[in-house]
Design an enzyme around this catalytic site. Structure first.
Site, PDB file in Angstrom:
ATOM      1  N   GLY A  13     -46.587 -54.193  37.189  1.00 52.68           N
ATOM      2  CA  GLY A  13     -47.875 -54.636  37.717  1.00 52.68           C
ATOM      3  C   GLY A  13     -47.814 -55.291  39.089  1.00 52.68           C
ATOM      4  O   GLY A  13     -48.828 -55.787  39.577  1.00 52.68           O
ATOM      5  N   ILE A  20     -50.435 -61.229  40.288  1.00 56.83           N
ATOM      6  CA  ILE A  20     -49.967 -62.200  39.296  1.00 56.83           C
ATOM      7  C   ILE A  20     -48.567 -61.800  38.832  1.00 56.83           C
ATOM      8  O   ILE A  20     -47.700 -62.657  38.629  1.00 56.83           O
ATOM      9  CB  ILE A  20     -50.958 -62.295  38.112  1.00 56.83           C
ATOM     10  CG1 ILE A  20     -52.330 -62.790  38.609  1.00 56.83           C
ATOM     11  CG2 ILE A  20     -50.413 -63.230  37.032  1.00 56.83           C
ATOM     12  CD1 ILE A  20     -53.420 -62.812  37.530  1.00 56.83           C
ATOM     13  N   TYR A 158     -68.084 -58.205  33.986  1.00 56.16           N
ATOM     14  CA  TYR A 158     -66.713 -57.832  33.584  1.00 56.16           C
ATOM     15  C   TYR A 158     -66.746 -56.618  32.658  1.00 56.16           C
ATOM     16  O   TYR A 158     -65.854 -55.782  32.664  1.00 56.16           O
ATOM     17  CB  TYR A 158     -66.008 -59.024  32.949  1.00 56.16           C
ATOM     18  CG  TYR A 158     -64.494 -58.903  32.924  1.00 56.16           C
ATOM     19  CD1 TYR A 158     -63.748 -58.945  34.100  1.00 56.16           C
ATOM     20  CD2 TYR A 158     -63.810 -58.772  31.720  1.00 56.16           C
ATOM     21  CE1 TYR A 158     -62.368 -58.856  34.071  1.00 56.16           C
ATOM     22  CE2 TYR A 158     -62.421 -58.686  31.682  1.00 56.16           C
ATOM     23  CZ  TYR A 158     -61.713 -58.726  32.861  1.00 56.16           C
ATOM     24  OH  TYR A 158     -60.339 -58.638  32.842  1.00 56.16           O
ATOM     25  N   LYS A 165     -59.858 -56.002  27.327  1.00 53.54           N
ATOM     26  CA  LYS A 165     -59.064 -57.211  27.056  1.00 53.54           C
ATOM     27  C   LYS A 165     -59.141 -57.602  25.573  1.00 53.54           C
ATOM     28  O   LYS A 165     -58.161 -58.115  25.019  1.00 53.54           O
ATOM     29  CB  LYS A 165     -59.510 -58.375  27.940  1.00 53.54           C
ATOM     30  CG  LYS A 165     -59.202 -58.204  29.425  1.00 53.54           C
ATOM     31  CD  LYS A 165     -57.722 -58.065  29.725  1.00 53.54           C
ATOM     32  CE  LYS A 165     -57.425 -58.220  31.220  1.00 53.54           C
ATOM     33  NZ  LYS A 165     -56.007 -57.904  31.542  1.00 53.54           N
TER      34      LYS A 165
HETATM   35  O1  0WE Z   1     -59.133 -58.654  35.185  1.00 59.52           O
HETATM   36  C1  0WE Z   1     -59.694 -58.894  36.222  1.00 59.52           C
HETATM   37  C2  0WE Z   1     -59.939 -57.802  37.257  1.00 59.52           C
HETATM   38  C3  0WE Z   1     -59.489 -56.462  36.795  1.00 59.52           C
HETATM   39  C4  0WE Z   1     -59.977 -55.282  37.593  1.00 59.52           C
HETATM   40  C5  0WE Z   1     -60.488 -55.360  38.875  1.00 59.52           C
HETATM   41  C6  0WE Z   1     -60.895 -54.209  39.544  1.00 59.52           C
HETATM   42  C7  0WE Z   1     -61.506 -54.240  40.923  1.00 59.52           C
HETATM   43  C8  0WE Z   1     -61.245 -52.948  41.657  1.00 59.52           C
HETATM   44  C9  0WE Z   1     -59.904 -54.044  36.998  1.00 59.52           C
HETATM   45  N1  0WE Z   1     -60.308 -52.922  37.624  1.00 59.52           N
HETATM   46  C10 0WE Z   1     -60.779 -52.980  38.876  1.00 59.52           C
HETATM   47  N2  0WE Z   1     -61.159 -51.824  39.473  1.00 59.52           N
HETATM   48  C11 0WE Z   1     -61.453 -51.748  40.797  1.00 59.52           C
HETATM   49  O2  0WE Z   1     -61.819 -50.662  41.302  1.00 59.52           O
HETATM   50  N3  0WE Z   1     -60.150 -60.167  36.423  1.00 59.52           N
HETATM   51  C12 0WE Z   1     -59.980 -61.174  35.411  1.00 59.52           C
HETATM   52  C13 0WE Z   1     -60.820 -60.571  37.669  1.00 59.52           C
HETATM   53  C14 0WE Z   1     -62.304 -60.379  37.499  1.00 59.52           C
HETATM   54  O3  0WE Z   1     -62.886 -59.167  37.614  1.00 59.52           O
HETATM   55  C15 0WE Z   1     -64.240 -59.339  37.397  1.00 59.52           C
HETATM   56  C16 0WE Z   1     -64.514 -60.667  37.128  1.00 59.52           C
HETATM   57  C17 0WE Z   1     -63.277 -61.352  37.192  1.00 59.52           C
HETATM   58  C18 0WE Z   1     -63.040 -62.795  36.964  1.00 59.52           C
HETATM   59  C19 0WE Z   1     -65.267 -58.390  37.405  1.00 59.52           C
HETATM   60  C20 0WE Z   1     -66.568 -58.814  37.156  1.00 59.52           C
HETATM   61  C21 0WE Z   1     -66.851 -60.132  36.882  1.00 59.52           C
HETATM   62  C22 0WE Z   1     -65.827 -61.093  36.874  1.00 59.52           C
END
Ligand code: 0WE
Length: 213
Positions: A13, A20, A158, A165
């Protein structure tokens, strides 16, 4: 002497210095573990190799697209081979299509659902299956993954990642049940929002991170 002297680990990752997974790799390295890292594609290979060069004890940098079973098998085998065994596995991988984040969960299509669950949840089970014989042979081990509070509570935007998750956390429990007899621990760390590449461009992320801090 350091806590992890004489141990080995595979960290999946790392994409860049903000990952992270990279922070975890640096801590494992500082604690004495010998590591192998993976990169997702040619776009990230150079960056991951440069980061790996800054570790005191990185034995291998291997290609791994977690949606490809053959690559999952060869990355774990390659790591165990280069390291002479495998004690620790870190899974810090997630992906949902941008169109499936930020809108309404109810609009998630079958393909986007499948992608998010495949990359973000099933990949842990696939990696654990390949790692198990090596950890068993070494008398035990530790498997760690990263989750987020949105597995338990609906966090606006999310969406399908929250569903992924929730599946990931259930997979952690079943893996712990299956692998505990071999002395293999399986855990998820539920991180707060961290300013990684994946978080960039998520509307409202900055204020969420500020409030979480
Ligand atoms: O797990 C995550 C982010 C994971 C993620 C982020 C992206 C952005 C770019 C997975 N897939 C993608 N795909 C993409 O194209 N987080 C915990 C961070 C996160 O993401 C959010 C959050 C938070 C906090 C999305 C919406 C609302 C809150």
């Amino acid at each position: 002497p350091e806590l992890l002297d004489g141990t080995t680990g595979l960290v999946v990752g790392v994409a860049n210095k903000r990952s992270i997974a990279w922070a975890i790799a640096q801590r494992l390295d500082a604690a004495g573990a010998r590591l192998a890292l993976t990169y997702q594609n040619e776009r990230t290979e150079g960056d991951v190799r440069k980061l790996a060069d800054t570790l005191s004890n990185c034995a291998a940098v291997l290609p791994l697209d977690v949606q490809d079973d053959a690559q999952v098998a060869s990355a774990v085998a390659g790591a165990a081979d280069a390291l002479g065994g495998l004690h620790t596995l870190v899974h810090a991988v997630a992906f949902a299509r941008a169109e499936d984040l930020g809108g309404r969960f109810v609009d998630t299509g079958r393909e986007g659902f499948h992608t998010a669950l495949d990359v973000s949840a099933y990949s842990l089970a696939a990696l654990a299956r390949e790692a198990e014989p090596h950890m068993r042979a070494g008398g035990g081990g530790s498997i760690m993954t990263l989750s987020y509070i949105a597995a338990d509570r609906a966090v606006p935007g999310y969406n399908v990642m929250g569903v992924a998750k929730a599946a990931l956390e259930a997979i952690v429990r079943y893996l712990a049940w299956d692998l505990g007899d071999a002395g293999i621990r399986v855990n998820a760390i539920s991180a707060g929002p961290v300013r990684t590449l994946a978080a960039r461009g998520i509307p409202g992320f900055g204020s969420m991170a500020d409030q979480a801090a």
